[in-house]
Structure formats: structure tokens, C-alpha cells
Write a protein that holds these residues in place. Structure first.
Motif, PDB file in Angstrom:
ATOM      1  N   ASN A 144      79.960  30.124  51.523  1.00  0.00           N
ATOM      2  CA  ASN A 144      80.394  29.012  51.976  1.00  0.00           C
ATOM      3  C   ASN A 144      81.617  28.905  52.774  1.00  0.00           C
ATOM      4  O   ASN A 144      82.439  29.454  52.531  1.00  0.00           O
ATOM      5  CB  ASN A 144      80.475  27.756  50.725  1.00  0.00           C
ATOM      6  CG  ASN A 144      79.419  27.664  49.925  1.00  0.00           C
ATOM      7  OD1 ASN A 144      78.314  27.592  50.584  1.00  0.00           O
ATOM      8  ND2 ASN A 144      79.762  27.314  48.548  1.00  0.00           N
ATOM      9  N   GLU A 145      81.578  28.225  53.842  1.00  0.00           N
ATOM     10  CA  GLU A 145      82.607  28.035  54.731  1.00  0.00           C
ATOM     11  C   GLU A 145      83.615  27.097  54.557  1.00  0.00           C
ATOM     12  O   GLU A 145      83.253  25.772  54.298  1.00  0.00           O
ATOM     13  CB  GLU A 145      81.835  27.797  56.144  1.00  0.00           C
ATOM     14  CG  GLU A 145      83.061  27.837  57.496  1.00  0.00           C
ATOM     15  CD  GLU A 145      82.602  27.492  58.792  1.00  0.00           C
ATOM     16  OE1 GLU A 145      83.253  27.436  59.763  1.00  0.00           O
ATOM     17  OE2 GLU A 145      81.514  27.233  58.900  1.00  0.00           O
ATOM     18  N   ARG A 146      84.904  27.356  54.446  1.00  0.00           N
ATOM     19  CA  ARG A 146      85.956  26.267  54.319  1.00  0.00           C
ATOM     20  C   ARG A 146      86.353  25.929  55.771  1.00  0.00           C
ATOM     21  O   ARG A 146      86.898  27.134  56.160  1.00  0.00           O
ATOM     22  CB  ARG A 146      86.719  27.206  53.441  1.00  0.00           C
ATOM     23  CG  ARG A 146      86.417  27.148  51.886  1.00  0.00           C
ATOM     24  CD  ARG A 146      87.414  27.802  51.166  1.00  0.00           C
ATOM     25  NE  ARG A 146      88.813  27.144  51.050  1.00  0.00           N
ATOM     26  CZ  ARG A 146      89.202  26.387  50.054  1.00  0.00           C
ATOM     27  NH1 ARG A 146      88.639  26.333  48.828  1.00  0.00           N
ATOM     28  NH2 ARG A 146      90.427  25.831  50.021  1.00  0.00           N
ATOM     29  N   ASN A 147      86.200  24.965  56.077  1.00  0.00           N
ATOM     30  CA  ASN A 147      86.660  24.749  57.552  1.00  0.00           C
ATOM     31  C   ASN A 147      87.389  23.363  57.585  1.00  0.00           C
ATOM     32  O   ASN A 147      86.908  22.284  57.361  1.00  0.00           O
ATOM     33  CB  ASN A 147      85.148  24.635  58.522  1.00  0.00           C
ATOM     34  CG  ASN A 147      85.391  24.346  59.902  1.00  0.00           C
ATOM     35  OD1 ASN A 147      86.514  23.533  60.074  1.00  0.00           O
ATOM     36  ND2 ASN A 147      84.665  24.734  60.681  1.00  0.00           N
TER      37      ASN A 147
END
Length: 180
Positions: free
Chosen positions: A96-99
Motif C-alpha cells: 500500500n502506498e503512503r502518499n
């Protein structure tokens, strides 16, 4: 067979590139893997100790005049087998990308539209810098490592970075237009 965290497998892979000391390992990781897999010295040294303890690597200690001992690590046959076994395993999860920009955008109704556009424009500029870095790396690999059997695979991961970054730039442009 014992399982390890992905950073340990990354170290096994880095040892195949003839990086021997913790410092050399960190330098190579920062130059190549850092765009998709970050690892700190605080992770490297305990993991190297585990590799040695588990027989996946050996360490050769050399004394140096007026300096701390130099430790060089070497992949064992068992370490190479563990790396190859891990490479064959199916993916355990999609990251999961943390953006931060997406997090801020999600709540941006609480700020003027021009500030949100500015946020996205800045993000786009940073993404363009990443593209420039990727292109420089691609040129360096082509110039300095064209005969290296790993280079093709390095370029595949680089292509992934370039493509996803270009897609993010296109998203920035479209989102700025929609906010207008």
C-alpha cells in the motif's frame, strides 16, 4: 525453511553484487534500491549478523592500522539457495502506498482551490525531478554496466519507476484541470 523479512532478502541479493562491507552495501542500496526499497544502517548490521548466524553469509574480519576492524561479508551457497528460493515464491502482498499529497488532497475542501492546485503543482515538479534522476541512472547503467548480466533487470525496475512516475505526472495535470 526459515523465512526472513524482505530487507534480509535484499541483503542477500546485494551480496551477489560483490558489495562486501556494511558501508558498501548501504551505498549500493542507496544508489539502486532506494527508489523502491529503503533500508537503514540500523537494519543492515543486525540483518548481516543474522545472515552469518544462520550460515547464509560468512564474515572476514581484517584489522586496519588506527581504524576499527573491517568486516567483509560473503554469500554462502546456502545463502544463494535461500535467495533463489525466495525469488520463486509468489508475492505475499501488494504494498500500500503512503502518499502525503493524496492524504492532503483527500481533505482539501478545507482550503482554497488555488492552494490545492499549488500543492499538486509542487508534487508534479518533484515527480519530474524523479524522472530526471531515473533517466540519469538509465544512462549510467547503459554506459558503465552494459555488460553486467544484472543490468537488464535493473533497467526493468527503472522502467517501472519511470512509467509510474509519468502516470503520476499525468494525474497531476488532469487533477489540476479538474480543480480549475
Amino acid at each position: 525453511m526459515k523465512t526472513y523479512n524482505n530487507s534480509t532478502y535484499a541483503l542477500l541479493g546485494i551480496l551477489t553484487l560483490n558489495c562486501r562491507t556494511g558501508y558498501e552495501i548501504k551505498q549500493r542500496m542507496d544508489q539502486s534500491l532506494n527508489h523502491f526499497w529503503k533500508i537503514s544502517y540500523g537494519q543492515i548490521y543486525p540483518n548481516l549478523k543474522t545472515l552469518v548466524t544462520d550460515g547464509l553469509a560468512t564474515v572476514k574480519v581484517m584489522s586496519q592500522d588506527g581504524k576499527p576492524d573491517r568486516k567483509e561479508y560473503f554469500l554462502t551457497t546456502k545463502g544463494e539457495e535461500v535467495l533463489k528460493s525466495w525469488l520463486k515464491e509468489p508475492l505475499q502482498h501488494i504494498a500500500n502506498e503512503r502518499n502525503e499529497v493524496l492524504l492532503k488532497l483527500f481533505f482539501s475542501r478545507h482550503q482554497p482551490a488555488d492552494e490545492t492546485q499549488s500543492l499538486i503543482r509542487h508534487y508534479k515538479e518533484e515527480l519530474q525531478k524523479k524522472i530526471d534522476t531515473y533517466e540519469a541512472i538509465e544512462e549510467m547503467i547503459g554506459t558503465n554496466y552494459s555488460q553486467n548480466p544484472d543490468a537488464t533487470y535493473w533497467l526493468y525496475t527503472l522502467d517501472y519507476g519511470k512509467r509510474t512516475t509519468k502516470a503520476a505526472i499525468e494525474w497531476c495535470e488532469a487533477t489540476i484541470e479538474k480543480i480549475k
